[in-house]
Write an enzyme that holds these catalytic residues in place. Structure first.
Site, mmCIF file in Angstrom:
data_model
loop_
_atom_site.group_PDB
_atom_site.id
_atom_site.type_symbol
_atom_site.label_atom_id
_atom_site.label_comp_id
_atom_site.label_asym_id
_atom_site.label_seq_id
_atom_site.Cartn_x
_atom_site.Cartn_y
_atom_site.Cartn_z
ATOM 1 N N GLY A 167 6.597 118.687 69.450
ATOM 2 C CA GLY A 167 6.566 118.010 70.746
ATOM 3 C C GLY A 167 5.156 117.549 71.101
ATOM 4 O O GLY A 167 4.324 117.319 70.219
ATOM 5 N N SER A 168 4.895 117.484 72.393
ATOM 6 C CA SER A 168 3.644 116.867 72.851
ATOM 7 C C SER A 168 2.399 117.588 72.372
ATOM 8 O O SER A 168 1.304 117.023 72.425
ATOM 9 C CB SER A 168 3.629 116.825 74.371
ATOM 10 O OG SER A 168 4.825 116.277 74.836
ATOM 11 N N THR A 169 2.529 118.835 71.933
ATOM 12 C CA THR A 169 1.360 119.533 71.402
ATOM 13 C C THR A 169 0.725 118.707 70.285
ATOM 14 O O THR A 169 -0.478 118.733 70.073
ATOM 15 C CB THR A 169 1.792 120.912 70.872
ATOM 16 O OG1 THR A 169 2.601 121.528 71.859
ATOM 17 C CG2 THR A 169 0.607 121.782 70.599
#
Lengths: 593, 378
Positions: A299-301
């Site tokens: 995800g956005s990590t």
């Protein structure tokens, strides 16, 4: 040639009737029988060769009897052999051997089998009488009756005075901390053979060779294995994670702390876990080590990686503006923003608003090949191998096109092991040095040997700044524990259920660095399908669950790891950015005062 | 002994067969009983059966086997073809029945009424193919088309079982016969490149095949738990035995070898009788195969030549694959060592195949051959 006259005669007139073309065509399919004598001899020659190879291998075995030793890797001795202690980084015992007594029987010497079964089962009610009867009735010379009995039980059996029943001293592997660090330690079976985790690693490092060579090994004369783990931190981490998993009713969770300067894993937990003292269900697929064996979309990590790539390639600076006015179309696909702003965003805004559009645009500037090369350099495309034998290969798209680059830029379409992602983020914030994670204690010098510089120190500082900014004004506020100058990034990935991204099942991750101006520790928390709660306004995004849990872990573990809290923020945390003329980085962020 | 002057059927048989081949086969059968005595008791004990259970059963199976062998070796080539056709049809029927009604053993449906019909299919298949190719060479296409059609008809049920070992064996013999029958080199190259290409494709796109192959090449790369127990134990047997073996009944590694009495009997031979005995066994197999092929090469009757070559290849390939697996020269395949491994269906089918072989290799007056191939093809 000995040809067959009759066959040829019938053949010839037949051919003549066809026209020439068809005849040629057919002649391709006819069999030339006159060749067969030669060909049978050729086949015989082939068989001769094959049998020679077989005989050759037999003779080779006969000439090299010493190869046998090399072949035998792990033997399962009947008597459990000694294993070295496993210690944490401060010398606390994580696994050790204790001497125990086991009871065996020599069935041939037993006079009254029924009596023996009766009396033994009265001392050991958990033995199955039928099974024991079958064991004692066999014609074997040696069978185990019960491994690892208490001194009291031993005394009772001794007083039975049964012929054919004897005692033997054995080593039993004990894990005093139960499930704490179970996935790192793994376990050894009752015969003293390492089955998983570091226990298996130890066997692979030559322990079983020593035992096979007949060395009389005891726990005392074996050098203990010093791991990188901190037992206290591991306990606290697992405890907070377990509370979080229970609170958010998640299916599973994982967390870890990595020293970004040495690559040492300080603490690690994956829930559900198992007790290595009684590893009956350790092989249950639900109990895998999610940090190294599970692969997930981060995800956005992952946006941290994409922004670092664009900054490092010089495609953008912190001042660049990216067009996020409307959703980004690519063929049939449209990329949306979760917190859509409908305007041009600066690079720090892309990070704090977690803009998919902005990140995808940055990745496109670098291009597909550049993106692949960067992720390869960051170790995201190959299997990460550590001392733990259990590892998983990342799931990399087979045909990687522009669309893949865009989605992978914001963390969809590439599944990696969480520890692998931690290794990359560690390199992003530690000054740009790629350090291979380890579960054994090591110094910073050792870690920096053969550790390549993968991004520029300035890029690394920009990332530290972005993560700090995100903790001050962005989605990582819940982990901004006072005094630790935390930086962080959330990641919420929709789970793929039956080939489609699900609307209500998410996998949330959170990465935090402490302290952001000169990072020492990288914290990671992941939750599988956390639920929205009334007190989180039914949000299930990462900030509310993984982020909050990370905050609690930092608050609890920080003092144990000796991180000194500073209640006045550092005056100039990002000197390189200041030199480059980006003064905003060292000013207190707007809106916090 | 029989006099050459006598003209009885038995005397005629005795003087026209290849007696050296008969002697070698007899030696193999004796080896087989001795080695089953060495290898099967630990397996029988593990299964809770009487110690010599498998030895007794194997000896019992030898009676029908020898009867089948002699009966089939008396047949004329024409009767061999008819017998093969009947055996083929019946065993194909049984294979289909086993697929539908048979019980599943170790993940495959191969058994029905206590027999493994695919064993009987093999020699019958070889005879029919030889016949088809022999006809094909005479009358061009029809025979060849039949030979082409027989392969898929035979291997599809085998693949469905699934029995990849037998499928491979049957296909290899088919290719070998095609080659011997006088296939043009362009086809040899074409078919072998299709075969190699197919294998490469399977390696690239079928994960199961790739895993098998990788496990064979380097057990470490596939990750996770690797089961190389059987093959490692087999290799260990050869080392344990050394040149001269530990002596009959003295083996210990055989006690933990799961298929000691069937697929891995060669390894037990290594442990108890030594590498020298193994070499002797290899020598007997090589003798049968090479002598058989060299004699066959001079046979003037096209059908007999192809049939004999095919049956020898069937026997030779099976023995070579089994020994190669035991020595870890090849990935594991479920294949028995002819006449040595335990197995009722296997030994009777081998007796049938060898009976056919002796029958088609019998010396016959040239006039009879010419007469046969001209007048009545069936």
């Amino acid at each position: 040639m000995e040809t067959e006259a009759p066959g040829q005669e019938e053949h010839a007139p037949d051919d003549a009737q066809h026209n020439v073309v068809l005849g040629r065509l057919l002649s391709l399919f006819t069999l030339k029988r006159e060749k067969s004598t030669r060909r049978i001899r050729l086949v015989a020659f082939g068989f001769g060769l094959v049998y020679c190879v077989i005989a050759g291998k037999l003779i080779y075995f006969g000439l090299h009897p010493e190869l046998r030793q090399a072949m035998q890797q792990s033997s399962s001795d009947t008597v459990a052999a000694a294993r070295p202690d496993i210690l944490d980084r401060n010398g606390v015992i994580l696994a050790t051997d204790v001497k125990v007594t086991s009871i065996f029987a020599e069935p041939r010497r037993i006079i009254d089998r029924d009596e023996a079964v009766d009396q033994l089962t009265s001392i050991f009610p958990d033995l199955d009488p039928r099974e024991l009867e079958a064991k004692l009735g066999s014609h074997k010379g040696f069978v185990w009756v019960k491994r690892a009995v208490t001194p009291e039980q031993q005394r009772q059996v001794y007083h039975l005075g049964l012929p054919g029943i004897g005692f033997m001293q054995e080593n039993k592997r004990v894990y005093p901390n139960g499930p704490i660090a179970a996935h790192v330690l793994g376990y050894a079976n009752i015969n003293g053979v390492g089955i998983s985790g570091l226990e298996k690693y130890i066997d692979g490092e030559g322990l079983s060779d020593l035992q096979n060579a007949g060395f009389n090994l005891t726990t005392e004369n074996l050098k203990p294995i010093v791991t990188s783990l901190d037992l206290n931190a591991t306990y606290a981490l697992r405890d907070e994670l377990a509370k979080g998993v229970a609170k958010f009713k998640a299916k599973a969770g994982a967390a870890a702390i990595l020293d970004v300067n040495t690559g040492e894993v300080i603490a690690m937990a994956s829930l559900p876990d198992f007790d290595p003292n009684n590893p009956v269900d350790a092989l249950d697929p639900d109990k895998i080590n999610r940090m190294t064996v599970g692969v997930y979309e981060m995800g956005s990590t992952f946006k941290a990686l994409s922004i670092a790539m664009a900054l490092d390639a010089g495609k953008v600076t912190l001042n660049s503006k990216l067009d996020a006015r409307e959703s980004l179309r690519y063929g049939h696909f449209t990329i949306h923003d979760y917190h859509a702003q409908h305007r041009f965003l600066s690079v720090p805004e892309v990070f704090t608003y977690s803009s998919n559009i902005g990140t995808a645009r940055m990745a496109l500037m670098v291009g597909v090949e550049g993106h692949k090369a960067f992720l390869h350099k960051m170790g995201q495309l190959e299997r990460l191998r550590t001392e733990l034998p259990e590892s998983a290969e990342p799931l990399v798209p087979k045909n990687w096109g522009e669309l893949n680059t865009m989605t992978i830029a914001f963390g969809q379409g590439l599944n990696v092991a969480p520890l692998q992602a931690m290794m990359a983020v560690g390199a992003l914030v530690n000054g740009g040095i790629m350090i291979h994670p380890t579960f054994l204690k090591r110094s910073e010098e050792e870690a920096h040997r053969d550790a390549p510089q993968v991004i520029k120190p300035e890029t690394s500082e920009s990332l530290r700044y972005l993560m700090r900014l995100n903790a001050e004004i962005g989605s990582a506020r819940k982990a901004d524990i006072d005094g630790y100058f935390v930086g962080g990034k959330t990641g919420t990935a929709d789970k793929i259920i039956h080939g489609h991204y699900s609307n209500d099942k998410v996998l949330t991750t959170f990465m935090a660095i402490v302290p952001a101006d000169k990072p020492k520790y990288l914290f990671f928390t992941m939750m599988d399908e956390p639920q929205g709660l009334p007190e989180t306004s039914y949000y299930r995004t990462a900030a509310w669950n993984s982020g909050a849990v990370t905050g609690k872990i930092i608050a609890r573990v920080g003092p144990m790891l000796g991180v000194t809290p500073r209640f006045t923020p550092p005056s100039e945390p990002f000197p390189l950015l200041a030199q480059a003329g980006y003064t905003a980085a060292n000013l207190p962020p707007p809106g916090t005062h | 002994m029989l006099s050459r002057l006598e003209r009885s059927a038995l005397a005629n048989w005795w003087w026209t067969i290849d007696r050296w081949l008969l002697a070698a086969l007899g030696a193999l059968i004796i080896f087989g009983i001795v080695l089953t005595m060495a290898a099967s008791p630990p397996v029988a004990e593990r299964l809770g059966l009487p110690t010599f259970h498998f030895v007794h059963r194997q000896a019992l199976f030898l009676i029908p086997s020898i009867a089948v062998f002699f009966a089939s070796s008396f047949l004329t080539p024409r009767h061999v073809r008819r017998a093969a056709l009947i055996v083929f049809v019946v065993s194909m029927g049984l294979i289909l029945a086993a697929l539908m009604f048979g019980a599943e053993v170790k993940g495959a449906r191969r058994w029905i009424f206590g027999i493994q019909p695919s064993e009987f299919l093999k020699p019958a298949f070889v005879i029919l193919i030889a016949w088809a190719f022999a006809e094909g060479a005479k009358h061009d296409l029809p025979g060849n088309i039949l030979a082409f059609a027989l392969l898929p008809v035979t291997i599809v049920p085998l693949i469905l079982q699934p029995d990849f070992g037998q499928t491979m064996l049957v296909s290899l013999v088919w290719v070998g016969l095609f080659f011997i029958a006088g296939l043009r080199w362009i086809w040899v190259v074409g078919i072998s490149s299709i075969g190699v290409g197919g294998m490469l494709l399977a390696y690239k796109f079928v994960p199961h095949v790739r895993a098998r192959f990788l496990k064979f090449i380097d057990p470490g790369t596939t990750g996770g738990v690797v089961d190389t127990f059987q093959i490692d134990t087999a290799i260990d047997s050869f080392f344990a035995g050394g040149w001269f073996g530990k002596g009959p009944g003295e083996g210990t590694v055989k006690r933990i070898l799961p298929d000691a009495h069937t697929d891995f009997i060669f390894a037990v031979t290594g442990e108890e009788f030594g590498i020298v005995a193994c070499l002797a066994l290899v020598g007997v197999f090589a003798y049968i195969v090479i002598r058989g092929l060299m004699l066959t090469a001079r046979n003037e009757d096209p059908f007999c030549r192809l049939a004999a070559a095919g049956l020898i290849m069937l026997f030779g390939i099976q023995s070579a694959i089994n020994m190669a697996v035991n020595l870890h020269l090849m990935p594991a395949k479920g294949m028995t060592l002819p006449f040595i491994s335990y197995g009722g269906s296997s030994v009777i089918s081998l007796a049938l195949g060898m009976g056919f072989l002796v029958a088609v290799m019998r010396k016959r007056p040239r006039a009879a051959i010419v007469l046969h191939s001209e007048a009545n093809p069936a």
